[in-house]
Design an enzyme around this catalytic site. Structure first.
Site, PDB file in Angstrom:
ATOM      1  N   THR A  33       0.656  -0.984  -0.283  1.00  0.00           N
ATOM      2  CA  THR A  33       0.000   0.090   0.113  1.00  0.00           C
ATOM      3  C   THR A  33       0.361   1.313  -0.050  1.00  0.00           C
ATOM      4  O   THR A  33       1.758   1.198   0.730  1.00  0.00           O
ATOM      5  CB  THR A  33      -1.245   0.158   1.372  1.00  0.00           C
ATOM      6  OG1 THR A  33      -1.643  -1.083   0.848  1.00  0.00           O
ATOM      7  CG2 THR A  33      -1.863   1.145   1.933  1.00  0.00           C
ATOM      8  N   SER A  35       2.174   5.219  -1.877  1.00  0.00           N
ATOM      9  CA  SER A  35       2.472   5.771  -3.326  1.00  0.00           C
ATOM     10  C   SER A  35       3.449   5.257  -4.168  1.00  0.00           C
ATOM     11  O   SER A  35       3.247   5.705  -5.748  1.00  0.00           O
ATOM     12  CB  SER A  35       3.352   7.885  -2.772  1.00  0.00           C
ATOM     13  OG  SER A  35       4.288   7.225  -1.828  1.00  0.00           O
ATOM     14  N   THR A  36       4.303   5.028  -3.485  1.00  0.00           N
ATOM     15  CA  THR A  36       5.255   3.774  -4.810  1.00  0.00           C
ATOM     16  C   THR A  36       4.639   3.084  -5.212  1.00  0.00           C
ATOM     17  O   THR A  36       4.999   2.695  -6.228  1.00  0.00           O
ATOM     18  CB  THR A  36       6.515   3.820  -4.214  1.00  0.00           C
ATOM     19  OG1 THR A  36       6.815   4.630  -3.153  1.00  0.00           O
ATOM     20  CG2 THR A  36       7.755   2.984  -4.301  1.00  0.00           C
ATOM     21  N   GLY A  86       6.250  -1.262  -0.037  1.00  0.00           N
ATOM     22  CA  GLY A  86       7.475   0.072   0.054  1.00  0.00           C
ATOM     23  C   GLY A  86       7.729   0.973   1.377  1.00  0.00           C
ATOM     24  O   GLY A  86       6.985  -0.211   1.895  1.00  0.00           O
ATOM     25  N   LYS A  98       7.004   0.961   8.515  1.00  0.00           N
ATOM     26  CA  LYS A  98       6.159   1.579   7.751  1.00  0.00           C
ATOM     27  C   LYS A  98       4.854   1.764   8.741  1.00  0.00           C
ATOM     28  O   LYS A  98       5.378   1.800  10.178  1.00  0.00           O
ATOM     29  CB  LYS A  98       6.181   0.110   6.581  1.00  0.00           C
ATOM     30  CG  LYS A  98       7.308  -0.789   6.114  1.00  0.00           C
ATOM     31  CD  LYS A  98       6.959  -1.971   6.040  1.00  0.00           C
ATOM     32  CE  LYS A  98       5.770  -1.911   5.131  1.00  0.00           C
ATOM     33  NZ  LYS A  98       5.348  -1.523   3.675  1.00  0.00           N
ATOM     34  N   GLY A  99       4.067   2.113   7.983  1.00  0.00           N
ATOM     35  CA  GLY A  99       2.591   2.903   8.272  1.00  0.00           C
ATOM     36  C   GLY A  99       2.019   3.974   7.866  1.00  0.00           C
ATOM     37  O   GLY A  99       1.045   4.248   8.615  1.00  0.00           O
ATOM     38  N   GLY A 100       2.924   4.542   7.390  1.00  0.00           N
ATOM     39  CA  GLY A 100       2.442   6.123   6.951  1.00  0.00           C
ATOM     40  C   GLY A 100       1.074   6.029   6.684  1.00  0.00           C
ATOM     41  O   GLY A 100      -0.099   6.838   6.714  1.00  0.00           O
ATOM     42  N   GLU A 107       0.066  -5.543   6.307  1.00  0.00           N
ATOM     43  CA  GLU A 107       1.211  -5.293   5.159  1.00  0.00           C
ATOM     44  C   GLU A 107       2.926  -6.705   5.678  1.00  0.00           C
ATOM     45  O   GLU A 107       2.894  -7.127   5.241  1.00  0.00           O
ATOM     46  CB  GLU A 107       2.128  -4.165   5.358  1.00  0.00           C
ATOM     47  CG  GLU A 107       1.310  -2.762   4.221  1.00  0.00           C
ATOM     48  CD  GLU A 107       1.888  -1.425   4.715  1.00  0.00           C
ATOM     49  OE1 GLU A 107       1.584  -0.744   3.993  1.00  0.00           O
ATOM     50  OE2 GLU A 107       2.343  -1.052   5.461  1.00  0.00           O
TER      51      GLU A 107
END
Length: 218
Positions: A33, A35-36, A86, A98-100, A107
């Protein structure tokens, strides 16, 4: 020299497209998940792979993948061949934050099920050492008690819940020892999951820079 926003987007696309080439026909693939990953999905669709089985870590990824013709299925598989996602921070030793986007619990489950976990990132995601904040997913039940045990955690204001309806918070503690902090968070009642991912879970890191895509094997 400062990297522009446009250059960062180009790097995200480059790392995603490089990762898409690692996927082989007939594999079971976990889709991350963020933007990348948004650049990864069209790169995978363009390869026109056959006999694939796709699993997504969020409804957003699932919807985007389906719109491109990738037939995402429920995560009922016991194992995956590869997962690609990402990261918000990538340390030299392979530890991640991770986790933004608040999907770190799913994930982690997808990454842990994969024989090969590939991390894709632009150069701005690399850090000398991990630093706060660390995303958390919290149970709503007993929330006040959980937050009392986490005095440096703050709920994200006006933020959607996780894909599984958990509350998203950020922990603003120094990270002197990622492994010790991860162990403490895992032992804290009320925490569903945290955003510290150990290097032992990571197999490949693709970092896009102005000079090209650097492929690190952890």
């Amino acid at each position: 020299m400062t990297t522009s926003a446009a250059e960062i987007e180009q790097q995200k696309q480059a790392s995603a497209e490089a990762a898409a080439l690692l996927v082989e026909d007939g594999q079971k693939v976990g889709l991350g998940t963020g933007s990348t990953v948004a650049y990864l999905l069209p790169a995978l669709a363009a390869r026109n792979l056959k006999r694939m089985r796709w699993v997504a870590t969020s409804p957003r990824t699932e919807a985007a993948a389906r719109a491109l013709g990738l037939q995402v299925e429920p995560f009922e598989l016991s194992e995956l061949d590869v997962a690609i996602d990402g990261a918000d921070q990538v340390a030299p030793d392979g530890w991640l934050i991770k986790g933004g986007g608040g999907a770190h619990t799913r994930e982690r489950l997808v990454a842990a099920a994969a024989d090969r976990f590939v991390v894709i990132a632009s150069s701005d995601k690399t850090v000398e050492r991990l630093h706060a904040p660390v995303p958390l997913e919290l149970h709503e039940f007993g929330l006040a008690s959980t937050l009392r045990r986490l005095p440096m955690a703050r709920l994200r204001p006006d933020t959607p819940r996780s894909p599984d309806n958990g509350l998203i918070a950020d922990l603003h503690e120094p990270i002197d020892d990622p492994a010790a902090l991860a162990q403490r968070l895992e032992a804290t009642p009320g925490i569903v999951d945290h955003g510290l991912f150990p290097s032992a879970m990571v197999h490949d890191v693709l970092i896009a820079r102005a000079s090209g895509v650097e492929h690190l094997r952890i």
